[in-house]
Design a protein around this motif. Structure first.
Motif, short mmCIF file in Angstrom:
data_model
loop_
_atom_site.label_atom_id
_atom_site.label_comp_id
_atom_site.label_asym_id
_atom_site.label_seq_id
_atom_site.Cartn_x
_atom_site.Cartn_y
_atom_site.Cartn_z
N ALA A 49 0.85 -1.19 0.00
CA ALA A 49 0.00 0.00 0.00
C ALA A 49 0.88 1.23 0.00
CB ALA A 49 -0.92 0.02 1.22
N ASP A 50 0.35 2.31 -0.57
CA ASP A 50 1.05 3.58 -0.42
C ASP A 50 0.05 4.71 -0.31
OD1 ASP A 50 2.20 3.72 -3.90
OD2 ASP A 50 0.30 4.39 -3.03
N ILE A 51 0.55 5.85 0.14
CA ILE A 51 -0.30 7.01 0.37
C ILE A 51 0.46 8.27 -0.03
CG2 ILE A 51 0.42 7.05 2.82
CD1 ILE A 51 -2.40 8.20 3.44
N THR A 57 -4.73 6.90 -1.67
CA THR A 57 -4.11 5.63 -1.31
C THR A 57 -4.21 4.61 -2.44
OG1 THR A 57 -6.18 4.90 -0.28
CG2 THR A 57 -4.56 5.93 1.15
N THR A 58 -3.28 3.68 -2.42
CA THR A 58 -3.29 2.54 -3.33
C THR A 58 -3.05 1.30 -2.51
OG1 THR A 58 -2.34 3.88 -5.11
CG2 THR A 58 -2.18 1.50 -5.34
N TYR A 59 -3.80 0.24 -2.81
CA TYR A 59 -3.64 -1.02 -2.10
C TYR A 59 -3.48 -2.16 -3.10
CZ TYR A 59 -5.39 1.37 2.07
OH TYR A 59 -5.56 2.23 3.14
N ALA A 60 -2.64 -3.13 -2.73
CA ALA A 60 -2.59 -4.36 -3.50
C ALA A 60 -3.92 -5.08 -3.35
CB ALA A 60 -1.45 -5.24 -3.00
N ASP A 61 -4.32 -5.79 -4.38
CA ASP A 61 -5.59 -6.52 -4.33
C ASP A 61 -5.61 -7.51 -3.17
OD1 ASP A 61 -6.10 -6.76 -7.94
OD2 ASP A 61 -6.55 -5.17 -6.51
N SER A 62 -4.46 -8.07 -2.86
CA SER A 62 -4.39 -9.10 -1.83
C SER A 62 -4.66 -8.58 -0.43
CB SER A 62 -3.01 -9.78 -1.87
OG SER A 62 -1.98 -8.82 -1.68
N VAL A 63 -4.55 -7.27 -0.23
CA VAL A 63 -4.77 -6.71 1.11
C VAL A 63 -5.93 -5.72 1.14
CG1 VAL A 63 -2.31 -6.99 1.64
CG2 VAL A 63 -3.17 -4.76 0.87
#
Length: 115
Positions: A49-51, A57-63
């Motif tokens: 993830a990043d912000i 924000t951006t999240y990986a699909d897995s989380v």
């Protein structure tokens, strides 16, 4: 001298929660993106993830849906909270900071999720 220090890793039971923190010091310019990556044994490092400074924000699909990333710009700290952790979340988690012209990585913190 820039320092990027992660904390909060350790052993967590599946279904539990974890909270990672990453504090930066020695940085006087704005940090454009603060994020967390992870690397499991035998796998490539991947974005968790990043912000950005504007809180996008951006999240990986897995989380996605079970993780929250946040940042405190005054403290130059980024946090990652993850719920319902799974054994496949086991990895070394790295903090990543992106500034204009520079990027910095933390030394990594081990997260191990037991079944």
């Amino acid at each position: 001298q820039v320092q990027v220090v992660e904390s909060g890793g350790g052993l967590v039971q599946a279904g539990g929660s974890l909270r990672l923190s990453c504090a930066a010091s020695g940085i006087t310019r704005s940090i454009i993106v603060m994020g967390w990556y992870r690397q499991a044994p035998g796998k490539q490092r991947e974005l968790v993830a990043d912000i950005r400074g504007n809180s996008i924000t951006t999240y990986a699909d897995s989380v996605k849906g079970r993780s929250t990333i946040s940042r405190d710009n005054v403290k130059k700290t980024v946090y990652l909270e993850m719920n319902s952790v799974k054994p496949e979340d086991t990895a070394v988690y790295y903090c990543h900071l992106a500034l204009i012209g520079n990027t910095y990585w933390g030394q990594g913190t081990q997260v191990t999720v037991s079944p």
